[in-house]
Design a protein around this motif. Structure first.
Motif, PDB file in Angstrom:
ATOM      1  N   SER A   1       0.827  -1.203   0.000  1.00 43.47           N
ATOM      2  CA  SER A   1       0.000   0.000   0.000  1.00 43.47           C
ATOM      3  C   SER A   1       0.864   1.258   0.000  1.00 43.47           C
ATOM      4  O   SER A   1       0.573   2.228  -0.719  1.00 43.47           O
ATOM      5  N   ALA A   2       1.949   1.248   0.779  1.00 39.66           N
ATOM      6  CA  ALA A   2       2.827   2.413   0.839  1.00 39.66           C
ATOM      7  C   ALA A   2       3.497   2.669  -0.506  1.00 39.66           C
ATOM      8  O   ALA A   2       3.621   3.813  -0.950  1.00 39.66           O
ATOM      9  N   VAL A   3       3.939   1.598  -1.174  1.00 42.69           N
ATOM     10  CA  VAL A   3       4.590   1.747  -2.475  1.00 42.69           C
ATOM     11  C   VAL A   3       3.599   2.257  -3.516  1.00 42.69           C
ATOM     12  O   VAL A   3       3.900   3.175  -4.284  1.00 42.69           O
ATOM     13  N   VAL A   4       2.418   1.663  -3.555  1.00 46.69           N
ATOM     14  CA  VAL A   4       1.405   2.094  -4.521  1.00 46.69           C
ATOM     15  C   VAL A   4       1.049   3.559  -4.289  1.00 46.69           C
ATOM     16  O   VAL A   4       0.944   4.344  -5.237  1.00 46.69           O
ATOM     17  N   ARG A   5       0.893   3.935  -3.037  1.00 47.02           N
ATOM     18  CA  ARG A   5       0.517   5.307  -2.711  1.00 47.02           C
ATOM     19  C   ARG A   5       1.566   6.299  -3.198  1.00 47.02           C
ATOM     20  O   ARG A   5       1.236   7.314  -3.817  1.00 47.02           O
TER      21      ARG A   5
END
Length: 210
Positions: free
Chosen positions: A98-102
């Motif tokens: 989620s952090a990478v996608v964000r």
């Protein structure tokens, strides 16, 4: 013969070359990343940058070399930000995804020219196609490295390529207006799909269910 790198107007020659190179890269990003972006030409990019061809050739051999440099600057910036998100630590695999996608979505949303250069199917030059393939391989390798999977056999390799390639296709459709959603909705959608692609290959840990 005068030294082209001599100081002039308080700026040394090397800094002038660097500044002109940066202006050409920004001009290429503007042309390639516009909604109706098309091929780069030396004449066109010089006109956009407000420079003459003489200054183009002090930094680049040809238009393909400029396209490659522009792409690399975009992808390395995003890759560095994504890697920082991965190594922040202390989170479940889903939270890391989620952090990478964000961070990727936010960077592209802040400057959609970047997203068009990286993903848009309206830009299909041979140079960009080759660079995009290199990027898929790089991100797939990073995915396997940080997945937490116990090995890097065919299943993990396939899952990494599946969700890196799928993520790129979704971003391409979003940038081109074929998926109509907010950035938050886009992040949620991508995390659901990407986590599902690798969750069964991760070590069985309690935090997988969170």
């Amino acid at each position: 013969m005068a030294d082209p790198l001599r100081p002039y107007g308080g700026e040394n020659g090397a800094d002038r070359v660097k500044r002109r190179r940066a202006a050409l890269v920004q001009a290429a990003l503007e042309i390639l990343g516009s909604p109706d972006g098309g091929p780069i030409s030396v004449r066109g990019v010089c006109r956009e940058a407000g420079l003459t061809a003489r200054y183009f050739y002090e930094s680049f051999e040809d238009a393909d070399a400029l396209v490659a440099a522009t792409y690399d600057e975009v992808v390395f910036d995003i890759a560095a930000a994504a890697q920082e998100a991965v190594v922040a630590g202390g989170r479940s695999p889903r939270d890391q995804i989620s952090a990478v996608v964000r961070v990727i979505v936010d960077r592209i949303d802040a400057d959609q020219r970047r997203g068009r250069v990286l993903f848009s199917q309206t830009l299909l030059s041979g140079k960009l196609a080759a660079k995009r393939m290199d990027t898929i391989l790089m991100f797939a390798a990073l995915t396997m490295q940080n997945s937490g999977a116990q090995d890097e056999g065919p299943e993990v390799q396939g899952a990494a390529h599946f969700y890196v390639g799928g993520f790129g296709q979704v971003l391409s459709a979003w940038i081109d207006g074929r998926i109509d959603c907010s950035t938050d909705e886009l992040v949620d959608l991508c995390v659901k799909m990407m986590y599902g692609a690798v969750s069964e290959l991760l070590p069985k840990r309690a935090d997988q269910n969170h």
